[in-house]
Every structure is written in C-alpha cells, then in structure tokens.
Design an enzyme around this catalytic site. Structure first.
Site, PDB file in Angstrom:
ATOM      1  N   ASP A  27      -4.935  -0.353  -5.783  1.00 49.46           N
ATOM      2  CA  ASP A  27      -5.932  -0.934  -4.888  1.00 49.46           C
ATOM      3  C   ASP A  27      -6.966  -1.779  -5.644  1.00 49.46           C
ATOM      4  OD1 ASP A  27      -7.197  -1.450  -2.525  1.00 49.46           O
ATOM      5  OD2 ASP A  27      -8.139   0.517  -2.349  1.00 49.46           O
ATOM      6  N   GLY A  28      -7.464  -2.797  -4.971  1.00 47.34           N
ATOM      7  CA  GLY A  28      -8.575  -3.579  -5.524  1.00 47.34           C
ATOM      8  C   GLY A  28      -8.181  -4.989  -5.959  1.00 47.34           C
ATOM      9  N   ARG A  31     -10.414  -7.708  -4.169  1.00 47.34           N
ATOM     10  CA  ARG A  31     -11.787  -7.779  -4.686  1.00 47.34           C
ATOM     11  C   ARG A  31     -11.817  -8.383  -6.090  1.00 47.34           C
ATOM     12  NH1 ARG A  31     -12.876  -1.749  -3.436  1.00 47.34           N
ATOM     13  NH2 ARG A  31     -10.676  -1.920  -2.889  1.00 47.34           N
ATOM     14  N   SER A  72       2.296  -1.315   2.424  1.00 50.29           N
ATOM     15  CA  SER A  72       2.342  -0.281   3.476  1.00 50.29           C
ATOM     16  C   SER A  72       2.840  -0.881   4.785  1.00 50.29           C
ATOM     17  CB  SER A  72       0.945   0.310   3.680  1.00 50.29           C
ATOM     18  OG  SER A  72       0.134  -0.607   4.368  1.00 50.29           O
ATOM     19  N   GLU A  74       1.274  -0.972   7.316  1.00 50.17           N
ATOM     20  CA  GLU A  74       0.116  -1.652   7.926  1.00 50.17           C
ATOM     21  C   GLU A  74      -0.136  -3.021   7.279  1.00 50.17           C
ATOM     22  OE1 GLU A  74      -0.053   1.681   6.899  1.00 50.17           O
ATOM     23  OE2 GLU A  74       0.383   2.232   8.973  1.00 50.17           O
ATOM     24  N   ASN A  75       0.407  -3.229   6.071  1.00 46.03           N
ATOM     25  CA  ASN A  75       0.123  -4.482   5.361  1.00 46.03           C
ATOM     26  C   ASN A  75       0.730  -5.714   6.018  1.00 46.03           C
ATOM     27  OD1 ASN A  75       0.151  -2.961   2.030  1.00 46.03           O
ATOM     28  ND2 ASN A  75      -1.554  -3.349   3.407  1.00 46.03           N
ATOM     29  N   ARG A 188      -6.105   6.699  -7.630  1.00 43.65           N
ATOM     30  CA  ARG A 188      -6.521   5.566  -6.793  1.00 43.65           C
ATOM     31  C   ARG A 188      -7.709   4.859  -7.447  1.00 43.65           C
ATOM     32  NH1 ARG A 188      -6.616   4.601  -0.368  1.00 43.65           N
ATOM     33  NH2 ARG A 188      -7.075   2.403  -0.538  1.00 43.65           N
ATOM     34  N   ARG A 194      -9.505   7.626  -0.414  1.00 43.54           N
ATOM     35  CA  ARG A 194      -8.703   8.057   0.735  1.00 43.54           C
ATOM     36  C   ARG A 194      -7.227   7.887   0.395  1.00 43.54           C
ATOM     37  NH1 ARG A 194     -11.819   3.632   2.674  1.00 43.54           N
ATOM     38  NH2 ARG A 194     -10.663   1.707   2.303  1.00 43.54           N
TER      39      ARG A 194
HETATM   40  C1  FPP Z   1      -4.153  -3.173  -2.128  1.00 44.80           C
HETATM   41  O1  FPP Z   1      -5.257  -3.888  -2.671  1.00 44.80           O
HETATM   42  C2  FPP Z   1      -2.943  -3.663  -2.733  1.00 44.80           C
HETATM   43  C3  FPP Z   1      -1.858  -4.119  -2.040  1.00 44.80           C
HETATM   44  C4  FPP Z   1      -1.794  -4.146  -0.573  1.00 44.80           C
HETATM   45  C5  FPP Z   1      -0.676  -4.653  -2.749  1.00 44.80           C
HETATM   46  C6  FPP Z   1      -0.298  -3.971  -4.040  1.00 44.80           C
HETATM   47  C7  FPP Z   1       0.778  -4.740  -4.668  1.00 44.80           C
HETATM   48  C8  FPP Z   1       0.802  -5.143  -5.949  1.00 44.80           C
HETATM   49  C9  FPP Z   1      -0.203  -4.767  -6.975  1.00 44.80           C
HETATM   50  C10 FPP Z   1       1.950  -5.965  -6.426  1.00 44.80           C
HETATM   51  C11 FPP Z   1       3.026  -5.044  -6.906  1.00 44.80           C
HETATM   52  C12 FPP Z   1       4.118  -5.833  -7.501  1.00 44.80           C
HETATM   53  C13 FPP Z   1       5.246  -5.294  -7.895  1.00 44.80           C
HETATM   54  C14 FPP Z   1       6.197  -6.156  -8.583  1.00 44.80           C
HETATM   55  C15 FPP Z   1       5.635  -3.903  -7.670  1.00 44.80           C
HETATM   56  P1  FPP Z   1      -6.032  -4.944  -1.804  1.00 44.80           P
HETATM   57  O2  FPP Z   1      -5.397  -6.259  -1.981  1.00 44.80           O
HETATM   58  O3  FPP Z   1      -6.120  -4.464  -0.403  1.00 44.80           O
HETATM   59  O4  FPP Z   1      -7.437  -4.966  -2.494  1.00 44.80           O
HETATM   60  P2  FPP Z   1      -8.847  -5.078  -1.803  1.00 44.80           P
HETATM   61  O5  FPP Z   1      -9.097  -3.743  -1.143  1.00 44.80           O
HETATM   62  O6  FPP Z   1      -9.742  -5.310  -2.978  1.00 44.80           O
HETATM   63  O7  FPP Z   1      -8.832  -6.221  -0.843  1.00 44.80           O
END
Ligand code: FPP
Length: 239
Positions: A27-28, A31, A72, A74-75, A188, A194
């Site tokens: 996560d993150g 940001r 996810s 939800e994504n 996390r 969460r």
């Molecule tokens: C949540 O952070 C992260 C995701 C929804 C995507 C995670 C995916 C990757 C790190 C790429 C993985 C790649 C491979 C090849 C396995 P966010 O974007 O929602 O962060 P935020 O809360 O800061 O907006």
C-alpha cells in the site's frame, strides 16, 4: 534477529522463527507518486520493483509462502488507465519471470483470485508461470490478483453447495479456498491499519505489523524489522 551470516553466497540475517506464510499488502503507491508530482502509475511501477526485491529476499531468507496483495476485486473501480497500468506491470513481470525461469530461479509462482475479468493474454502468462514453476521447491510466491477474501470464502461455500453439502465444517472451508496455509504475519506499510479484504480466512491468528513507510520506499531493512518483531511475539492462538 541473530547475527548476519553468509550462506549460499548471499548475506542474510538469521531468524530463529520465521513466518511459514507471510502476507504483504503493498500500500501507498499512489501517495508516493503524488508526493513527487508523478502519475499514480509511476507509484505502481516503483512498487512493482519493490515487490521484486522483497519477494527475492523472502526466498533468500527461506520463507516458505509469501502472498502479495496486488489487485483486489474492488480495484476495478479505479480509473481505467490505472487498472491498465497495473495489468501491464503484471505482464512485464511475468515475461521477465519467464526469462528468469530459464536461469536458476527456484520460486514457485501462483495466483489467487478470480480469473473472470482478466484479459486472455494475461491469463495465458499467468497459467504459463504457474505451470513452468510447479516443480520448483523454493518459496511459493502467491500473487493475489482480482482477489477478495469474502469472495474466496463465498466461492468455497458455493463449491460445497454444488457438491450437495448441507452442513459444513471449518475444515471444509479450509480445503476449498485457494489452497495455502494459515497466514502467520501480515505486513501493511503506508500507515493504514486495516485488512482490506485480504486473506480473511487465513488471517484468523495472524500477527500484524504496520509501518508508515510507503510501499515504494519499503526496504529489506523494513522486512527485517517486521520479521524481528514477529520473532518476539507471544502467539497463543486463543489458548
Ligand atoms: C495500493 O496502493 C496498491 C495497489 C492497489 C496495487 C499494488 C500493486 C503493485 C505494487 C504492483 C505489483 C506488481 C507486480 C508485478 C506484482 P494505492 O495505490 O492504493 O496507494 P494509495 O493508498 O497511496 O493511493
């Protein structure tokens, strides 16, 4: 965490207790990108590189199973360009993994989540990666793509219903979800505390480790910190 020792030509810290199954919520990314005035996709790209480093380090440490929450159920609600960017990062990784497989990587790659909604070409790469690494004996790297913990439990129950079952046990659910063990530790980053529909069934007795570091800045040292704290947790499993 004990002294660093040299083994198999790689320096690594020694832990007395390691999680058998580690879960990581990456996560993150958004940001991280925003702080730099970059598009969210740049955060995901940086996050994908950290995924490579950390999954390799889990293998180096000898962790048996590690599950990364990559996308996810939800994504899908995110803007199309962000979803496309993520799918394309998965493809890039699988193409590289394919090349690496020809070298000496011994990790097993597996996907958990629903296939529906994922493009044919990505599905093909996912299947290939699973098949080509099926006999590998190193760390099993699970990638949760189009994954939701509730959906996983519901589909296990539906499977049992379709077999004509009227009463079910915990064991039935455990053996009908995506087959992997109880999760011992969930990491996390990014300050959120969460579960976000991740490994709901498997996390019943998970330890949690949170940190303010954003995933693209997450380092091996952060992993060691989490593992070192895990080593000192007193797990009682309700007893
Ligand atoms: C949540 O952070 C992260 C995701 C929804 C995507 C995670 C995916 C990757 C790190 C790429 C993985 C790649 C491979 C090849 C396995 P966010 O974007 O929602 O962060 P935020 O809360 O800061 O907006």
């Amino acid at each position: 965490m004990a002294l660093f020792s040299k083994k198999e030509s790689k320096i690594k810290p020694e832990f007395e207790v390691l999680p058998n199954h580690l879960g990581i919520i990456m996560d993150g990314n958004g940001r991280w990108a925003k702080k730099r005035g970059l598009p969210r996709s740049a955060g995901h790209k940086a996050g994908a590189n950290v995924f490579r480093t950390i999954s390799d380090e889990c293998a180096n440490l000898g962790i048996k199973y590690v599950t990364f929450y990559a996308f996810s159920t939800e994504n899908w609600k995110r803007p199309k360009e962000e979803v496309d960017a993520l799918m394309s990062l998965f493809k890039d990784y699988l193409l590289e993994a394919k090349a690496d497989m020809l070298k000496a990587k011994n990790n097993k790659i597996k996907f958990i989540g629903e296939k529906e909604g994922i493009s044919e070409d990505l599905l093909e790469l996912m299947n290939e990666a699973e098949e080509e690494t099926a006999s590998h004996t190193g760390t099993t790297v699970y990638l949760a793509v189009n994954y939701g913990g509730r959906q996983e439990i519901v589909s296990a129950v539906n499977k049992l219903i379709s077999q004509g079952r009227e009463q079910i046990t915990e064991e039935d659910i455990s053996s009908n979800i995506y087959t992997y063990p109880e999760c011992d530790l969930i990491i996390r980053p990014s300050g959120e505390q969460r579960l976000s529909n991740f490994l709901l069934w498997q996390a019943a007795y998970s330890e949690f480790w949170y940190s303010d570091v954003l995933w693209p800045d997450f380092s091996k040292q952060d992993l060691y910190k989490a593992l070192s704290e895990f080593e000192n947790r007193n797990r009682r499993f309700g007893a």
